[in-house]
Scaffold this active site. Structure first.
Site, short mmCIF file in Angstrom:
data_model
loop_
_atom_site.label_atom_id
_atom_site.label_comp_id
_atom_site.label_asym_id
_atom_site.label_seq_id
_atom_site.Cartn_x
_atom_site.Cartn_y
_atom_site.Cartn_z
N ASP A 279 0.87 -1.18 0.00
CA ASP A 279 0.00 0.00 0.00
C ASP A 279 0.91 1.24 0.00
O ASP A 279 2.13 1.16 0.21
CB ASP A 279 -0.96 -0.02 1.19
CG ASP A 279 -2.18 0.87 0.94
OD1 ASP A 279 -2.14 1.71 0.03
OD2 ASP A 279 -3.18 0.73 1.67
C1 NOJ Z 1 -3.94 4.00 0.10
C2 NOJ Z 1 -5.14 3.13 0.32
O1 NOJ Z 1 -5.04 2.48 1.57
C3 NOJ Z 1 -5.34 2.08 -0.75
O2 NOJ Z 1 -6.59 1.49 -0.57
C4 NOJ Z 1 -5.22 2.67 -2.12
O3 NOJ Z 1 -5.38 1.67 -3.09
C5 NOJ Z 1 -3.87 3.34 -2.28
N1 NOJ Z 1 -3.73 4.39 -1.28
C6 NOJ Z 1 -3.69 3.93 -3.67
O4 NOJ Z 1 -4.50 5.00 -3.85
#
Ligand code: NOJ
Length: 753
Positions: A279
C-alpha cells in the site's frame, strides 16, 4: 452408451483437451518470454519493474525512460496513459510496458453504491455486471489495473473504511470478492475491456483497534483464518491477478513485511501466482513501525516477506545495492520480477500497450451503465422500518423534502468515487422532483453539516453548495439553511422525507469517527420537523450505521441509503414511490449506540449467553443485541417461512447437507426476499459462533406465491480450525435455519457422523 452419443462426447473431449494444451502452451510461451527478458535486465531495471510511481510528471516520465519504473498510479485519460506508455514502450531500453493502476472501488465514472451498501444486495450477478462496467470504463480511460475489490471484514463502524468493504461476514465477503474479480477481469485479463484486479488490504486491516485507521491489530490465528482471510481466499480462487498488502501490523508484524500471511498462507497454502503490491508508502513506513532501520532495510524485509511491487515510496531503488552487498539474493528479486512480468503478459500489455482513445466517447457514463447503477442502488438501499405501511408514498401527495443531504451532489457518490464527478449525480431532491413535478415538492435544507476541520479530520471535504438544477423553482432553493423554513415546509406538506446523515468525506480512508451520532445540528432539525406532526420518512445517507434509536420511535419509515452513487436520487425516488420495491439487506449488524460496538451476529456464546437477566453477558443500560441484525431488510410485502425440511438428517464428513424451506409472499405486492441459510455447530473443538451464514438466494414472488427454496452445503464447508489450526469438520449435532435475517427463521437440526 448409445452409439449416437459417442461422437458428441468425442467432440467435447477433443475441445477440452485442445483448450488445456493451448493454455499450457500459452503459459510456457509466457515463461519463455519472461526468462528471455530477465536475462537482459540489469539490477536497476529489475528494481524498476518492481517500482510504482504516482502520476505522470516530468520526473516520472524521465524515470520510465530510464527503466526505473514498472507502473504508474492515478494516470487518467487515454491520452495521458498513452503518453506515459510511450515513454516505456518506445523510449526505454527494454520496451517493457507499464501497468497503470487506479482505485476503482465502486465504479469509475459511473459511480455505484459504496461497497458496504452493494454487498447488501446479495446479488452476485449484478455485482459482477457492475464491475464489468467499471472495467470497461476504466480501460477506456487507459487504466488497466484497479486497486479493488476492497474485501476487508470489519466489525467496528467507527473505522471509516467500513464503507469500502463487504461488511462483517466472511462467507458473503468471499462470494462478493469472487463475483467482483470475475467482473473486473472478465473472461481474460487480456481483453481490451478487462482490468487486472487487486484484492486489498491483505489482511485484517478492518480489525484496527478502536476503529482508528491504520491502527494496530492483535487477533488470534483462528480469528484471522475464520473471519479475515476468507474474502481474500475467495478472490484468489476466482483468479485475482494481484493482492495489496495492508498498512497495519498484525500481531506485531506489519502487513508489508509479514512472511506468514504473504508467503506461508498466500503463496504456499493458496498457491497464489500473481503479484503483491504494497500500500501507499508502506515499505518506508516500516521505519515508523519500528520494524526497519532505514529504507534499504525495509526493502529487504518487504521483498523477503513477499511484496513484489513497492507503491510510490521508491524504497525498492535500494535493491541493486542490497544484492551487491549480499543482503538480498538476486533470485528473490528475479522471482518478484517474474511475477510482475507474468501479469503484464497475461493482461495483454505487451501486445496492446495503448488505450483506444475513441472508447472514451462511447464507453463511459452510457445510458446502459447508468441503468446498472440505478438497479444496484435500488437493491442496495435497506428498508429498516415501515410503520403502517407508510411507504410507498402516493404520488398525489405534497412532499416536504428536508435535510442537508437532500440536494448534496458530492455526497451521493460516497468517499472513494473513482473518476466520479459530482455534476453527474442525481440528488434525492432531483429524483423526487422528476417523479412528482415541482408543484408537489417543498424543499428546505434545514441545517448544514459542518465538516470536521483541522487535526485528525483535516481531509474532510466541505459540504457541496446547493445544486441549482434540482432545486430550481422550488421554495427555499439556494437559501441559507434554516430550521424554521424546514418546519414551515413540513407543516404545508402531507408527508416529510428527511435526508440526514454524514458527508461523504466523513467515512473512507483516514476518516474514522469516535461516535455514531449525526454530526452538527441534524437532530435539532429532526426534532423540530417531527414536532410538525406529519408522517415522516427518514432517509439516512452515511458510510456507517449511525445511532438511529430516536428515529425508530419518531419516524414512521426509515430507509438506509448509504451513499447510493451517481443514480442516487432516481433510485431513492423509485423506492419511495413504489416503482421499485426494497430488497437490500444489512451487510453488518446495526449497533444501538457507539458504546455497543462491536456487535456482530457471528459471535460466540459465552458461558453466560446474552439474556435479559443480570448475570449474563451484556450491559445494565442497553441490550447487547443489534438494533437491526445482519441480513435484515424489509420489503413492501410480507414473507412467511414454513416447512423446513432437512433432507439429509445425517451426513458424513465428506457428504452434502440438503435443506429446504417453503417461502411464501403473504403480502399484497410483488417483492424480492433474500432467503438466508445459517448453521451452528453445537459442540466443537473450539466454541463455535452462534450462527454462520452458509448460503443465500434472492427470490422474487408475486402476492400469494410460494416456493420451496433449496440449499446444499458440502460438509467440508461446515468445518472450523482446531487449536492447532487444522481444518476439521466436527462430528455431532448442528442447528440449521432458513431465515430472513441472522436473528430469526425456521430451525432444524442435522448430524455430522
Ligand atoms: C492508500 C489506500 O489504503 C489504498 O486502498 C489505495 O489503493 C492506495 N492508497 C492507492 O490509492
Amino acid at each position: 452408451m448409445r452409439a449416437y452419443c459417442r461422437p458428441f462426447l468425442l467432440f467435447w473431449f477433443v475441445l477440452l483437451t485442445s483448450c488445456f494444451v493451448l493454455a499450457q502452451q500459452n503459459s510456457t510461451d509466457i515463461d519463455g518470454k519472461i526468462e528471455t527478458l530477465l536475462k537482459q535486465m540489469t539490477l536497476e531495471e529489475k528494481a524498476g519493474q518492481l517500482t510504482q510511481f504516482a502520476g505522470k510528471t516530468p520526473e516520472s516520465l524521465k524515470a520510465i525512460r530510464e527503466g526505473k519504473v514498472g507502473s504508474l498510479l492515478g494516470v487518467l485519460g487515454a491520452e495521458n496513459a498513452n503518453e506515459a506508455q510511450r515513454a516505456a514502450v518506445e523510449n526505454s531500453r527494454l520496451k517493457i510496458p507499464l501497468i497503470l493502476g487506479f482505485d476503482v472501488i465502486h465504479g469509475y465514472r459511473t459511480v455505484f453504491p459504496v461497497p458496504i451498501a452493494s454487498t447488501g444486495s446479495f446479488d452476485l450477478p449484478l455485482l459482477e455486471q457492475a464491475e464489468r462496467v467499471s472495467a470497461k470504463e476504466a480501460t477506456a480511460s487507459g487504466v488497466k489495473w484497479v486497486f479493488a475489490p476492497m474485501v476487508d471484514i470489519a466489525r467496528d463502524p467507527r473505522w471509516g473504511r467500513i464503507v469500502e468493504g463487504t461488511g462483517e461476514d466472511p462467507y458473503l465477503g468471499a462470494r462478493v470478492a469472487a463475483a467482483k474479480v470475475r467482473g473486473f477481469q472478465g473472461k481474460s485479463m487480456a481483453d481490451r475491456d478487462s482490468v487486472v484486479a487487486s484484492a486489498k488490504h491483505y489482511v485484517a486491516y478492518g480489525a484496527a483497534e478502536g476503529g482508528r485507521d491504520y491502527n494496530t491489530v492483535d487477533i488470534s490465528e483462528q480469528l484471522l483464518r475464520e473471519v479475515y482471510l476468507p474474502p481474500f481466499k475467495g478472490a484468489v480462487d476466482a483468479g485475482v491477478g494481484t493482492v495489496m498488502s495492508a498498512f497495519q501490523d498484525l500481531n506485531g508484524v506489519p502487513g508489508v513485511a509479514n512472511h506468514h500471511t504473504l508467503t506461508d498462507i498466500l503463496r504456499n497454502e493458496w498457491n497464489f501466482k500473481g503479484f503483491v503490491v504494497s500500500d501507499w508508502g508502506a515499505v518506508h513506513e516500516l521505519i515508523a513501525h519500528g520494524f526497519a532501520l532505514n529504507d534499504a532495510d525495509a526493502t529487504a524485509k518487504a521483498l523477503l516477506a513477499g511484496v513484489d511491487m513497492d507503491m510510490v515510496d521508491n524504497a525498492y531503488q535500494h535493491i541493486p545495492e542490497l544484492v551487491r552487498s549480499g543482503r538480498l539474493q538476486e533470485s528473490v528479486v528475479d522471482e518478484a520480477v517474474r511475477r510482475v512480468l507474468r501479469i503484464k503478459f497475461q493482461a495483454g500489455l505487451f501486445d496492446h500497450p495503448y488505450a483506444d482513445a475513441s472508447r472514451e466517447k462511447t464507453d463511459i457514463l452510457t445510458p446502459e451503465n447508468l441503468q446498472v447503477a440505478r438497479k444496484l442502488a435500488q437493491e442496495s438501499i435497506v428498508l429498516l422500518q415501515n410503520k403502517s405501511d407508510l411507504l410507498p408514498l402516493e404520488t398525489t401527495k405534497t412532499v416536504a423534502v428536508i435535510g442537508p443531504l437532500a440536494d448534496d451532489k458530492a455526497s451521493q457518490l460516497g468517499p472513494w468515487a473513482g473518476d466520479g464527478q459530482a455534476k453527474d449525480a442525481v440528488t434525492p431532491l432531483e429524483g423526487i422532483v422528476r417523479k412528482l413535478g415541482n408543484d408537489h415538492v417543498l424543499y428546505a435544507k434545514g441545517v448544514d453539516i459542518p465538516p470536521y476541520e483541522g487535526g485528525q479530520a483535516a481531509g474532510v471535504a466541505a459540504p457541496a453548495p446547493p445544486s441549482a438544477t434540482g432545486a430550481r423553482g422550488i421554495a427555499n432553493a439556494g437559501k441559507a439553511a434554516s430550521i424554521d423554513d424546514a418546519v414551515a415546509a413540513a407543516k404545508k406538506a402531507d408527508v416529510v422525507v428527511l435526508f440526514l446523515g454524514e458527508l461523504a468525506g466523513m467515512s473512507g480512508e483516514a476518516s474514522s469517527r469516535s461516535s455514531l451520532d449525526f454530526p452538527g445540528d441534524q437532530l435539532k432539525l429532526a426534532n423540530a420537523v417531527i414536532e410538525a406532526g406529519k408522517p415522516t420518512v427518514l432517509v439516512v445517507e452515511s458510510g456507517r450505521p449511525l445511532d438511529i434509536r430516536w428515529a425508530t420511535y419518531h419516524a414512521q419509515a426509515i430507509l438506509q441509503a448509504w451513499f447510493p452513487g451517481v443514480q442516487a436520487g432516481n433510485a431513492i425516488a423509485d423506492l419511495l414511490f413504489g416503482d421499485a420495491s426494497p430488497s437490500g439487506r444489512l451487510a453488518i449488524s446495526w449497533p444501538r449506540s457507539t458504546g455497543s460496538i462491536p456487535v456482530y451476529y457471528n459471535h460466540r456464546n459465552t458461558g453466560r449467553p446474552t439474556a435479559p437477566d443480570r448475570w449474563k453477558t451484556g450491559y445494565l443500560d442497553l441490550p447487547s443485541t443489534a438494533l437491526f441484525p445482519f441480513g435484515f431488510g424489509l420489503t413492501y410485502s410480507n414473507f412467511s417461512y414454513g416447512r423446513l425440511s432437512v433432507k439429509t438428517p445425517q451426513i458424513s464428513q465428506d457428504g452434502t447437507l440438503e435443506v429446504s424451506a417453503e417461502v411464501e409472499n403473504t403480502g399484497k405486492r410483488e417483492a424480492t426476499e433474500v432467503v438466508q441459510l445459517y448453521v451452528h455447530d453445537r459442540v466443537g473443538l473450539t466454541s463455535r459462533p452462534v450462527r454462520e451464514l452458509k448460503g443465500f438466494e434472492r427470490l422474487t414472488l408475486r402476492p400469494g406465491e410460494h416456493r420451496s427454496v433449496d440449499f446444499t452445503v458440502k460438509a467440508s464447508d461446515l468445518g472450523s480450525y482446531d487449536p492447532q489450526m487444522r481444518w476439521v469438520v466436527n462430528p455431532g449435532t448442528y442447528d440449521v435455519w432458513v431465515a430472513p435475517d441472522s436473528a430469526s427463521g425456521v430451525q432444524g437440526e442435522f448430524e455430522v457422523k
